[in-house]
Design an enzyme around this catalytic site. Structure first.
Site, PDB file in Angstrom:
ATOM      1  N   ASN A 155      38.748  20.849  39.416  1.00 10.61           N
ATOM      2  CA  ASN A 155      39.860  19.872  39.098  1.00 10.61           C
ATOM      3  C   ASN A 155      40.259  19.810  37.697  1.00 10.61           C
ATOM      4  O   ASN A 155      41.365  19.842  37.396  1.00 10.61           O
ATOM      5  CB  ASN A 155      39.590  18.907  40.021  1.00 10.61           C
ATOM      6  CG  ASN A 155      39.361  18.926  41.293  1.00 10.61           C
ATOM      7  OD1 ASN A 155      39.546  19.919  41.861  1.00 10.61           O
ATOM      8  ND2 ASN A 155      39.067  17.807  41.920  1.00 10.61           N
ATOM      9  N   ASN A 171      42.853  26.544  40.484  1.00  9.36           N
ATOM     10  CA  ASN A 171      41.738  26.111  41.361  1.00  9.36           C
ATOM     11  C   ASN A 171      42.355  25.284  42.219  1.00  9.36           C
ATOM     12  O   ASN A 171      43.179  24.260  41.976  1.00  9.36           O
ATOM     13  CB  ASN A 171      40.769  25.074  40.507  1.00  9.36           C
ATOM     14  CG  ASN A 171      39.722  24.336  41.348  1.00  9.36           C
ATOM     15  OD1 ASN A 171      38.985  25.055  41.873  1.00  9.36           O
ATOM     16  ND2 ASN A 171      40.121  23.008  41.332  1.00  9.36           N
ATOM     17  N   GLU A 172      42.190  25.484  43.568  1.00  2.31           N
ATOM     18  CA  GLU A 172      42.263  24.476  44.746  1.00  2.31           C
ATOM     19  C   GLU A 172      43.748  24.264  44.657  1.00  2.31           C
ATOM     20  O   GLU A 172      44.128  22.885  44.914  1.00  2.31           O
ATOM     21  CB  GLU A 172      41.404  23.443  44.823  1.00  2.31           C
ATOM     22  CG  GLU A 172      39.813  23.684  44.961  1.00  2.31           C
ATOM     23  CD  GLU A 172      38.960  22.383  45.426  1.00  2.31           C
ATOM     24  OE1 GLU A 172      39.507  21.324  45.119  1.00  2.31           O
ATOM     25  OE2 GLU A 172      37.988  22.867  45.688  1.00  2.31           O
ATOM     26  N   GLU A 181      32.918  27.901  45.202  1.00  6.38           N
ATOM     27  CA  GLU A 181      32.326  26.506  45.422  1.00  6.38           C
ATOM     28  C   GLU A 181      31.845  26.430  46.687  1.00  6.38           C
ATOM     29  O   GLU A 181      32.439  26.540  47.716  1.00  6.38           O
ATOM     30  CB  GLU A 181      33.338  25.527  45.312  1.00  6.38           C
ATOM     31  CG  GLU A 181      33.966  25.219  43.770  1.00  6.38           C
ATOM     32  CD  GLU A 181      34.826  24.172  43.715  1.00  6.38           C
ATOM     33  OE1 GLU A 181      34.541  23.014  44.375  1.00  6.38           O
ATOM     34  OE2 GLU A 181      35.941  24.182  42.703  1.00  6.38           O
ATOM     35  N   GLN A 191      27.430  22.122  41.940  1.00  2.00           N
ATOM     36  CA  GLN A 191      27.511  22.590  40.382  1.00  2.00           C
ATOM     37  C   GLN A 191      26.027  22.837  39.986  1.00  2.00           C
ATOM     38  O   GLN A 191      25.079  22.896  40.987  1.00  2.00           O
ATOM     39  CB  GLN A 191      28.158  21.619  39.746  1.00  2.00           C
ATOM     40  CG  GLN A 191      29.764  21.547  40.315  1.00  2.00           C
ATOM     41  CD  GLN A 191      30.548  20.780  39.124  1.00  2.00           C
ATOM     42  OE1 GLN A 191      30.200  20.270  38.004  1.00  2.00           O
ATOM     43  NE2 GLN A 191      31.582  20.418  39.695  1.00  2.00           N
ATOM     44  N   GLU A 243      31.453  22.659  35.583  1.00  2.00           N
ATOM     45  CA  GLU A 243      32.751  21.994  35.286  1.00  2.00           C
ATOM     46  C   GLU A 243      32.372  20.854  34.335  1.00  2.00           C
ATOM     47  O   GLU A 243      31.504  20.100  34.302  1.00  2.00           O
ATOM     48  CB  GLU A 243      33.424  21.408  36.727  1.00  2.00           C
ATOM     49  CG  GLU A 243      34.659  20.685  36.624  1.00  2.00           C
ATOM     50  CD  GLU A 243      35.206  20.256  37.918  1.00  2.00           C
ATOM     51  OE1 GLU A 243      36.211  19.932  37.829  1.00  2.00           O
ATOM     52  OE2 GLU A 243      34.783  20.461  38.949  1.00  2.00           O
ATOM     53  N   TYR A 267      32.215  22.553  51.337  1.00  2.00           N
ATOM     54  CA  TYR A 267      30.792  21.445  51.360  1.00  2.00           C
ATOM     55  C   TYR A 267      30.478  20.677  52.559  1.00  2.00           C
ATOM     56  O   TYR A 267      31.407  20.641  53.346  1.00  2.00           O
ATOM     57  CB  TYR A 267      31.425  20.448  50.335  1.00  2.00           C
ATOM     58  CG  TYR A 267      31.928  20.774  48.764  1.00  2.00           C
ATOM     59  CD1 TYR A 267      30.618  20.925  47.878  1.00  2.00           C
ATOM     60  CD2 TYR A 267      33.142  21.061  48.255  1.00  2.00           C
ATOM     61  CE1 TYR A 267      30.846  21.523  46.740  1.00  2.00           C
ATOM     62  CE2 TYR A 267      33.392  21.525  47.269  1.00  2.00           C
ATOM     63  CZ  TYR A 267      32.327  21.891  46.325  1.00  2.00           C
ATOM     64  OH  TYR A 267      32.461  22.236  45.016  1.00  2.00           O
TER      65      TYR A 267
END
Length: 501
Positions: free
Chosen positions: A72, A172-173, A292, A351, A27, A244
């Protein structure tokens, strides 16, 4: 000494291995791209400005598919800014991470970097502040051979061949209020369906990923997947999952059982997707792109001032330094992804460099492997053929966060063409070495080729710029194979890989 018994049967298959399960994520955030992958003044930099020492580490890591450019970041990204002559590219504010984006690395440069590493691109489109038109324009620029306005623009920019990107993320999200342009599941599902349908009008063979929940703790988790897929089921191939984990309050036992939550996440998403498919009487199965996943000390970063309103270029953000315990959890999360490989067909460690990453760099200086590098690189290297579902009999312990958890977790792979097999294990016990016996007779194994473990007397030992080789893999000399039974001792808080021939 506690004992665990594992049986392996070639007929108990999960799925053939899709190499995209060993993907990663880049990212435009912090020093992931700038001062990470890209540092024109570095002694190892090539003509594009990419650090070749990092390229070699990415190849060693075994990362296959790279999700890009966010995250993001993508929800405010104008892809047109990042192509064409570099000196003409605008500097923009990135609202996601409150930094400045110079656009010196864009699609064409990043695609050349991917060729150096042998990785495949998974490209995300902006559905936060943009929509169908911009997604179609990007698809045309990236994939159309020639003879249209945007494909000819790509050629004029120095990239004559199309990028041939097969896998695309639809935003994304979009469930997260932190996301620029976030929306309800109903609104996103409609937009994702229309965008996916249009993209497949351009190329019916694209593989498209709809946004799932950004965490199992989201209040809309489960319902989000159901509502999105009620709109988009016929047009998409994957739904994403993000997770996460971190140790909180000194509760190492709960942290080591983080994969219990990942399993719950996968089971819930599969149930929601299959519910929609059943209602539609569809034979199609939606796969999961777990694009992710990692250990991330988010609480500590949110309490810091590293994300602020100073509008800096490539500030140091989210640079977690990982411990042995963190690496054991990463290895266990990989085991869980493989155990569910019949539905989790793609995954991206988030990442890749500097930002919550297995690879770290110093500007103008060294690059090195974090502790989390080792379970990923070895699993990617040894896992071949098909995933096998082991039968495991082991002890359990109680956790404050995840309830009852097994002391030992494991998965295996077997390649019928070569006769090679591999077993991956974790011991979650904080204090006890676990003796494991593994019945490998059905695999035809006669030799232990490798036995590697990651552990340390200090479970919080880390690799740093000052001591980059403090933690590494150790040969596990206890592994022994006799009469079709493999015996190995697993130290407390450890990850182990066994390669059999």
């Amino acid at each position: 000494m506690p004992e665990t018994h594992i049986a392996l049967d070639r007929s108990d298959r999960v799925a053939p291995i899709d190499r995209r399960i060993f993907g990663a994520f880049v990212e435009h955030l912090g020093r992931c791209v700038y001062d990470g992958l890209y540092e024109p003044g570095h002694p190892t930099a090539n003509e594009d400005g990419f650090r070749l020492d990092v390229v070699e580490l990415v190849k060693e890591l075994g990362a296959t598919t790279i999700r890009y450019p966010g995250g993001n970041f993508v929800s405010g990204f104008r892809w047109e800014d990042s192509v064409g002559p570099r000196e003409q590219r605008p500097v923009r504010r990135d609202l996601a991470w409150h930094s400045l984006e110079t656009n010196q690395v864009g699609l064409d440069e990043f695609s050349r970097w991917l060729k150096l590493t042998g990785s495949e691109l998974m490209l995300a489109v902006n559905l936060g502040t943009r929509g169908i038109d911009e997604a179609l324009d990007l698809l045309e620029y990236a994939n159309h051979p020639s003879g249209t306005a945007l494909s000819d623009q790509r050629i004029a920019n120095g990239t004559p061949d199309p990028h041939g990107i097969r896998m695309w993320c639809l935003g994304n999200e979009m469930d997260g209020p932190w996301q620029t342009g976030y929306m309800t599941a109903d609104d996103y599902g409609k937009l994702a369906a229309r965008t996916a349908a249009a993209m497949k009008m351009a190329d019916k063979d694209l593989e498209l990923v709809a946004c799932g929940s950004s965490g199992s703790g989201m209040p809309t988790f489960g319902d989000w997947e159901r509502i999105v897929l009620e709109h988009a089921y016929d047009h998409v191939d994957f739904i994403s999952a993000h997770a996460y984990y971190q140790e909180r309050g000194g509760d190492l036992g709960s942290f080591l059982a983080s994969s219990v939550d990942m399993q719950y996440f996968i089971d819930t998403v599969v149930a929601a997707a299959d519910h929609v498919g059943s209602k539609r009487k569809s034979a199609k199965k939606i796969a999961i792109s777990f694009d992710e996943w990692n250990v991330w000390y988010l609480d500590e970063h949110q309490a810091s001032d590293e994300v602020n309103d100073e509008w800096r270029i490539a500030p140091r953000q989210l640079e977690d330094v990982y411990s042995v315990a963190d690496a054991v959890v990463v290895g266990n999360l990989l085991i869980t992804l493989l155990k569910n490989h019949d539905r989790v067909r793609s995954a991206s460690l988030a990442q890749l460099v500097n930002v919550i990453a297995p690879i770290m760099t110093e500007p103008g200086g060294a690059s090195w492997r974090q502790t989390t590098f080792f379970p990923f690189s070895v699993t990617s290297r040894l896992a071949r053929g098909e995933v096998l579902r082991p039968t495991v009999r082991t002890g359990v312990y109680e956790t404050a966060t995840h309830g009852t958890a097994d002391l030992v977790d494991a998965v295996a792979t077997h390649d019928a063409a070569t006769g090679q097999s591999a077993v991956f294990l974790v011991n979650r016990s904080l204090t006890e070495t676990e003796t494991v016996t593994i019945d490998v007779r059905d695999l035809g194994a006669t030799e232990v080729r490798e036995a590697l473990s990651l552990f340390d007397e200090d479970v919080y030992a880390k690799n740093t710029l000052a001591d980059p080789e403090r933690v590494g893999l150790r040969a596990n000399t206890t592994a022994a194979l006799a009469d079709g039974v493999l015996t190995v001792e697993l130290p407390p808080v450890s990850w182990t890989a066994l390669s059999l021939a």
